[in-house]
Design an enzyme around this catalytic site. Structure first.
Site, short mmCIF file in Angstrom:
data_model
loop_
_atom_site.label_atom_id
_atom_site.label_comp_id
_atom_site.label_asym_id
_atom_site.label_seq_id
_atom_site.Cartn_x
_atom_site.Cartn_y
_atom_site.Cartn_z
N TYR A 45 0.85 -1.28 0.02
CA TYR A 45 -0.11 -0.06 0.10
C TYR A 45 0.91 1.15 -0.01
O TYR A 45 1.70 1.32 0.94
CB TYR A 45 -0.88 0.12 1.43
CG TYR A 45 -1.85 1.06 1.20
CD1 TYR A 45 -2.21 2.06 0.24
CD2 TYR A 45 -2.96 1.05 2.49
CE1 TYR A 45 -3.30 2.87 0.35
CE2 TYR A 45 -3.67 2.24 2.71
CZ TYR A 45 -3.79 2.99 1.45
OH TYR A 45 -5.05 4.02 1.42
N LYS A 63 -1.72 -1.49 -4.04
CA LYS A 63 -2.83 -0.52 -3.87
C LYS A 63 -1.90 0.77 -4.17
O LYS A 63 -1.11 1.30 -3.13
CB LYS A 63 -3.36 -0.66 -2.44
CG LYS A 63 -4.44 0.31 -2.21
CD LYS A 63 -5.16 0.28 -0.81
CE LYS A 63 -6.20 1.39 -0.86
NZ LYS A 63 -6.77 1.07 0.42
#
Length: 320
Positions: free
Chosen positions: A161, A189
């Site tokens: 992320y 992400k």
């Protein structure tokens, strides 16, 4: 059979004589639509597992392929370790094999992350979401070492992320390219809003890339990304699903229409107050039984913020 003038959507994996891959990600491990779930609380600040499981079932019914549990929107920073593990178990119990459950295991203490990775695996998670260590501001060598250690800690697919607006530092493209070689590191992400960097990751790695910004889904998928890890999908999963499926079917006009419909809803959910706050408030208004309470340092929306959210949703045609 297609005529000579009709596109077949069959692409050479190398678009040039170099090693540039075509990035269409049409069968990603975690699917295309993922909601980063809120954690409902009772009025006395306990986790409301009944509301949580009901939300998980509804999201899957509305087209989600995977769910993130105890991520940022799930208020992970104010959840105890045993609560995070219990949420993974509850999500798996609620949705079974209908969707994958991704555990948010990240902290800014690597040894703690290793323990949380093992707890997530023990609880039955299908993967883990790991953010860059925040506040510490490690070097890129430190970032690489952190993600590698967490990836080694459990036999779980790992989603990196990258969100420098929250963590204080970006993950450099060179670091992502190196991390992509790890067998457990499967996806990214991407909430960095750097189209050049995202394109390089798409064309130089096998990572499945997800937009971490709800407003970027159409653009990122047009570049070949897998889909989205969304907050707004709490209240708009069918529209996200319609847009994603339109992209996958090369129906650009339909995808644009859905993207336009999502605009004011995304504004309501993502720009007026923090996402967990707006999601719980709107779900409460929709009659789901969700209590709007959040844990400090978050607080519920004030009256002005509520009116701004309502105005955005009315622009989208909602009756509130």
């Amino acid at each position: 059979m297609a005529s000579d003038n009709e596109p077949t959507h069959e692409f050479d994996p190398h678009l040039t004589e170099g090693q540039v891959q075509h990035p269409d990600q049409t069968d990603p491990f975690f699917g295309h639509l993922i909601t980063a779930m809120v954690t409902p609380f009772t009025p006395d600040d306990k986790i409301d597992f009944d509301a949580f499981e009901a939300l998980a079932v509804r999201l899957v019914d509305e087209g989600n392929d995977s769910l993130v549990v105890s991520g940022t929107t799930g208020e992970t920073s104010t959840l105890e370790d045993h609560e995070k593990e219990s949420l993974v178990r509850a999500a798996k119990s609620a949705v079974g094999d209908r969707a994958k459950v991704i555990a948010g295991t990240a902290t800014n203490h690597t040894d703690h992350d290793l323990l949380m990775a093992k707890r997530a695996e023990r609880a039955g998670a299908d993967g883990q979401l790991v953010v860059t260590p925040y506040y510490n501001k490690p070097s890129q060598d430190g970032v690489f070492a952190h993600f590698t250690a967490v990836a080694n800690a459990a036999d779980l697919p790992l989603m990196i992320y990258d969100i420098p607006g929250r963590t204080g530092i970006p993950i450099a493209t060179e670091t992502i390219l190196k991390l992509s070689e790890h067998p457990h590191i499967m996806s990214l992400k991407d909430a960095k809003n750097d189209i050049t960097a995202t394109t390089e990751v798409l064309t130089k790695t096998d990572l499945e890339v997800y937009s971490g910004d709800d407003q970027n889904v159409l653009a990122w998928m047009a570049m070949g990304a897998a889909g989205v890890v969304s907050v707004t999908a709490h209240v708009a999963s069918p529209t996200f699903r319609r847009m994603i499926d339109a992209v996958l079917n090369y129906e650009l006009r339909e995808a644009r229409i859905a993207h336009g419909e999502l605009g004011p809803v995304i504004r309501a959910m993502m720009t007026r107050v923090q996402g967990a706050v707006s999601c719980k408030q709107v779900l409460n208004w929709l009659g789901t039984g969700m209590h709007p309470g959040v844990r400090l340092p978050l607080v519920q929306a004030n009256e002005l913020e509520k009116q701004l959210i309502i105005a955005d949703l009315r622009e989208a045609g909602w009756q509130l």
